[in-house]
Design a protein around this motif. Structure first.
Motif, mmCIF file in Angstrom:
data_model
loop_
_atom_site.group_PDB
_atom_site.id
_atom_site.type_symbol
_atom_site.label_atom_id
_atom_site.label_comp_id
_atom_site.label_asym_id
_atom_site.label_seq_id
_atom_site.Cartn_x
_atom_site.Cartn_y
_atom_site.Cartn_z
ATOM 1 N N LYS A 68 65.359 35.028 55.138
ATOM 2 C CA LYS A 68 64.069 34.496 55.565
ATOM 3 C C LYS A 68 63.431 33.661 54.460
ATOM 4 O O LYS A 68 63.537 33.980 53.288
ATOM 5 C CB LYS A 68 63.137 35.655 55.928
ATOM 6 C CG LYS A 68 61.790 35.191 56.467
ATOM 7 C CD LYS A 68 60.969 36.367 56.954
ATOM 8 C CE LYS A 68 61.487 36.843 58.291
ATOM 9 N NZ LYS A 68 60.634 37.870 58.894
ATOM 10 N N TYR A 70 59.670 32.332 53.555
ATOM 11 C CA TYR A 70 58.239 32.307 53.853
ATOM 12 C C TYR A 70 57.654 31.000 53.326
ATOM 13 O O TYR A 70 57.838 30.669 52.150
ATOM 14 C CB TYR A 70 57.515 33.466 53.156
ATOM 15 C CG TYR A 70 57.932 34.841 53.632
ATOM 16 C CD1 TYR A 70 57.468 35.353 54.844
ATOM 17 C CD2 TYR A 70 58.771 35.632 52.847
ATOM 18 C CE1 TYR A 70 57.831 36.619 55.264
ATOM 19 C CE2 TYR A 70 59.135 36.905 53.263
ATOM 20 C CZ TYR A 70 58.676 37.395 54.476
ATOM 21 O OH TYR A 70 59.040 38.648 54.891
ATOM 22 N N GLU A 95 59.369 31.434 58.123
ATOM 23 C CA GLU A 95 58.178 32.102 58.649
ATOM 24 C C GLU A 95 56.944 31.504 57.984
ATOM 25 O O GLU A 95 56.835 31.475 56.762
ATOM 26 C CB GLU A 95 58.238 33.609 58.373
ATOM 27 C CG GLU A 95 57.078 34.348 59.025
ATOM 28 C CD GLU A 95 57.215 35.861 58.908
ATOM 29 O OE1 GLU A 95 56.208 36.503 58.573
ATOM 30 O OE2 GLU A 95 58.320 36.385 59.129
#
Length: 200
Positions: A68, A70, A95
């Protein structure tokens, strides 16, 4: 009527900001892919781009990991620019977080690598911001700071009064608990510092 005019002016300012952020000159100065490829990022790492702006580093970061990424920025419109770029490149591992670095709400010890590009001189308290980053990093995780040198001979960049010189940044990083890995001058005006959160 007047309100619309103000709105348009505001939007134009925003578009100008993106144009500057994405400009070719900036790419020549810091080719983001090159910089990211030199970083200790592994294929499964979780990454964080604080003050992500228009995604100048977020996108190549997302391309360098299956983990992931961010992307954090207080400006919702910047995040929507990143969202569009991600969609265009079919990246699904980003994200978006709309917030200020001081309020970072990511789980502690959960991130492998943090990029803080030209953002520390804009925060109200760099030590507080760096402590927050320190907390979310895993032990052995790295932080890359990219900032303008504090040197009166260098005109380009933010006002001298808010810049953070490399020596000051090195001191602050050490005080927060980071260990310095290396300092690199990218140009006369810009430097990077790579630091690591040591295993306690």
């Amino acid at each position: 009527m007047n309100h619309d005019h103000h709105c348009n002016q505001h939007d134009q300012k925003f578009l100008n900001k993106i144009a500057v952020l994405d400009s070719n000159q900036r790419k020549l100065l810091i080719p983001p892919e090159t910089l990211i490829s030199q970083m200790p990022i592994q294929k499964n790492h979780t990454l964080l781009d604080v003050g992500a702006g228009s995604g100048f580093f977020t996108i190549p970061m997302a391309e360098s990991t299956v983990g992931k990424v961010y992307a954090m920025d207080p400006d919702r419109r910047m995040l929507s620019v990143i969202k569009d770029k991600a969609k265009e490149k079919k990246l699904t591992n980003i994200e978006l977080i709309q917030d200020y670095i001081e309020n970072l709400s990511i789980k502690t010890n959960s991130v492998d690598f943090v990029m803080a590009s030209l953002i520390l001189h804009e925060v109200s308290s760099p030590p507080k911001a760096l402590s927050t980053i320190f907390e979310v990093l895993k032990a052995g995780g790295h932080l890359l700071c990219l900032e303008y040198e504090k040197d009166d001979l260098i005109v380009e960049g933010p006002p001298m009064s808010i810049r953070i010189g490399s020596e000051d940044l090195e001191k602050t990083l050490s005080l927060v608990g980071f260990e310095l890995v290396k300092m690199t001058k990218i140009s006369d005006a810009i430097y990077t510092i790579l630091a690591v959160k040591k295993d306690q």
